[in-house]
Write an enzyme that holds these catalytic residues in place. Structure first.
Site, short mmCIF file in Angstrom:
data_model
loop_
_atom_site.label_atom_id
_atom_site.label_comp_id
_atom_site.label_asym_id
_atom_site.label_seq_id
_atom_site.Cartn_x
_atom_site.Cartn_y
_atom_site.Cartn_z
N LYS A 173 0.84 -1.21 0.00
CA LYS A 173 0.00 0.00 0.00
C LYS A 173 0.87 1.25 0.00
O LYS A 173 2.01 1.23 0.47
CB LYS A 173 -0.95 0.04 1.21
CG LYS A 173 -0.28 0.05 2.59
CD LYS A 173 0.07 1.41 3.15
CE LYS A 173 0.80 1.34 4.48
NZ LYS A 173 1.46 2.53 4.93
N ASP B 257 -2.69 -2.11 9.33
CA ASP B 257 -2.80 -2.10 7.87
C ASP B 257 -3.31 -3.41 7.28
O ASP B 257 -3.51 -3.50 6.07
CB ASP B 257 -1.41 -1.80 7.24
CG ASP B 257 -0.97 -0.36 7.48
OD1 ASP B 257 -1.84 0.51 7.66
OD2 ASP B 257 0.25 -0.12 7.46
#
Ligand code: C5P
Length: 307
Positions: free
Chosen positions: A12, A153
């Site tokens: 990401k 995350d």
């Protein structure tokens, strides 16, 4: 013959990363715009011999050896923790497993490498326990709830695409895809930065962030518009801990990046380019200077079985 389960999950970047004041739970509230990149960790899971426990093998030819060596292979590895937590949640014994992790995401780089491993493992375990023990397949929401206990995350790495992350970053609101492809150059550092250390430096600097409305992000029409929107509240903290990062950001923008920025808690720099060719050209230049540079496209699917 033993069944082989393959799964992968994306890196990401935080296109926008707004961070509030440290809360009583030891975490900072965030308002993040996540984008998944086509830079995937690949995990292979095979049932081990009875009584052998969990063994983990980590490799990845594209990353410096120091990155691979920094990943533990014992019970402190996030994938090991994922296997244990998943079995506990289902009320089952921890299975014997041989796990192979092929890393592509810089380690301790602010790109969710460890979280992607955990997300891939959640998807792989879901399949393994279903096939071996007949447990019902969990939904992505149920997997994300387990993932949130492993790292902030992990839920985003399960969903992929583009999404807003709130809470600690683990509360995911999926957004429609961007209408255009994004081209990224990722410049990794030889040394990692620990996320808590960067947050601690952020606390020392002090901040007065006002969270903005990110719900219209899918309407961003071009890479240039996206570049203008990018921001990261942790960037100054990462610069303080690694002053050379700020020079690297300037250098990348001088070399033609629309925008270069610390990714998440760093130290990887994510630079947005208007073409793949330009990203590759600058990446080759950095590599010739001895830096670790990769290119990747956005956006990408979340964790999935790869058959
Ligand atoms: O959840 P994760 O494993 O990524 O968090 C690692 C550490 O980073 C936490 O223990 C906390 O110190 C810090 N953190 C934070 N605020 C967040 C996410 C992480 O302070 N939103």
């Amino acid at each position: 013959m033993n069944r082989i389960i393959r799964a992968s999950a994306p890196a990401k970047v935080n296109l926008v990363f707004e961070v509030g004041q440290l809360a009583a739970d030891g975490y900072h509230p965030v308002n993040s715009l996540f984008l998944a990149l086509e830079l995937r960790e690949e995990l292979t899971l095979v049932k081990g011999e009875a009584g052998t426990g969990i063994s983990i093998y980590v490799h990845g030819a594209e990353l410096p050896e120091a990155h691979i060596n920094a990943v533990p292979t014992d019970q402190s590895n996030l994938v090991h923790k994922t296997a244990v937590l998943f079995a506990q949640k289902l009320g089952k014994q921890i299975p014997d497993l041989q796990i192979d992790i092929r890393k592509r995401i810089p380690v301790a780089g602010g790109m969710a490498g460890g979280s992607a491993d955990a997300a891939a493992m959640l998807v792989a375990m879901n399949e393994f326990m279903h096939l071996e023990h007949g447990t019902p397949n969990l939904t992505i929401e149920e997997l994300a709830a387990i993932g949130a206990e492993l790292g902030s995350d992990v839920p985003f790495c399960l969903y992929g695409g583009m999404a807003i992350g709130t809470g600690r970053g683990e509360v995911i609101t999926a957004l429609s895809n961007l209408a255009f492809e994004t081209n990224w150059l990722l410049c990794a550092s030889s040394k990692g930065l620990s996320t808590p250390t960067v947050y601690a430096a952020f606390d020392e600097i002090g901040s007065h962030t006002v969270f903005t409305d990110l719900t219209d992000a899918s309407a961003i029409a071009s890479a240039h518009e996206l570049g203008q929107r990018m921001s990261n509240d942790l960037e100054q903290a990462a610069f303080r801990l690694m002053p050379t990062l700020s020079e690297l950001v300037d250098q990348l923008e001088q070399l033609g990046a629309i925008r270069a920025m610390v990714s998440g808690s760093g130290p990887t720099i994510a630079a947005l380019f208007d073409s793949e060719a330009k990203a590759v050209e600058v990446s080759n230049l950095l590599k010739s200077q001895g830096l670790v540079a990769l290119t990747a496209k956005g956006q990408a699917l979340g964790a999935r079985l790869d058959g």
